[in-house]
Enzyme design. Sequence first.
Site, short mmCIF file in Angstrom:
data_model
loop_
_atom_site.label_atom_id
_atom_site.label_comp_id
_atom_site.label_asym_id
_atom_site.label_seq_id
_atom_site.Cartn_x
_atom_site.Cartn_y
_atom_site.Cartn_z
N ASP A 37 5.95 2.64 10.98
CA ASP A 37 6.94 1.97 10.14
C ASP A 37 7.04 2.75 8.82
O ASP A 37 6.12 2.71 8.00
CB ASP A 37 6.51 0.52 9.88
N GLY A 91 8.34 3.07 5.36
CA GLY A 91 8.93 2.30 4.27
C GLY A 91 9.11 3.12 3.02
O GLY A 91 8.69 4.29 2.95
N VAL A 151 3.25 2.76 7.40
CA VAL A 151 2.22 1.98 8.08
C VAL A 151 2.26 2.31 9.56
O VAL A 151 3.33 2.22 10.19
CB VAL A 151 2.41 0.47 7.84
N GLY A 192 19.02 -2.94 8.13
CA GLY A 192 17.94 -1.96 8.12
C GLY A 192 17.03 -2.09 9.33
O GLY A 192 16.84 -3.18 9.88
N ASP A 216 13.86 -1.95 9.51
CA ASP A 216 12.71 -2.81 9.26
C ASP A 216 13.08 -4.29 9.44
O ASP A 216 12.29 -5.07 9.98
CB ASP A 216 12.15 -2.56 7.86
N THR A 268 -0.94 -10.66 -24.19
CA THR A 268 0.25 -10.00 -23.63
C THR A 268 0.11 -9.77 -22.13
O THR A 268 1.06 -10.01 -21.36
CB THR A 268 0.50 -8.67 -24.36
#
Length: 261
Positions: free
Chosen positions: A6, A8, A13, A107, A109, A184
Amino acid sequence: MLLVIDIGNTNIVSGLFDGETLVHQWRISSDTNRSSDEYGLIYTQLFEVNGVEFDEVEDIMIASVVPSLAHTIPSMCERYLKKRPLIVGVGTKTGINIKYDNPKEVGADRIVNAVAGFERYGGPLILVDIGTAISFDVMDEGGNYLGGAIAPGIGISSDALFMRTAKLPKVELTEPSKAIGKNTVQSMQSGIVFGYIGLIDGIIERIIRELDRPASEVKVVGTGGFIRLLANQSKYIQETDAMITLDGLRILYEKNKREPR
């Protein structure tokens, strides 16, 4: 064994299946500057460390959302694994009915996730993939892919906040203990993480209303690299499934596999 990949925007992956069992999984960064030989070296090392020989791979299935790597990785497979991979794209048999205005725009995916999600969970289903982008994919009970939504990912927004402001630091994305930050960093973590939980739940709520079904009848499943950070706080994500994309590639392979060579 079957190798699935996969590709991306942030990570590649890969998984190695023995039948329906995932026996190995690897995650490496998506680097468009790497050559097929460089990726070949990476996969050679991954296989060696796990005691797997290239000739144990009987076939390969790939989905990609990165156009440049959609050529590099298949070239690596042909040169190093001596296999020409099957690639998810136009003409791939999915077993689902895509109701997008232009099905070619969906897409790879999202198609892979929808196929695996419907096979595992049925419909109606909302599949939330929290990665570089956040995608919401919707299936009805008849196996129709209805469409969905796409939003900027949490990592993209965090980086933009750091890059576009003069005094705000780059912060680690972790689950805040409370909404009222005392410094912060805590304030940024609260705004980013809880803000995205609100975005995710808000879109899910709207989708459920448009489906015109009780929320209890709609299965909501989360996946993707940031799923563990956000799923626990969501009102709607009922289950997480980190392996759904790899399993979807396995399922699509079974629907499209070639005759033995």
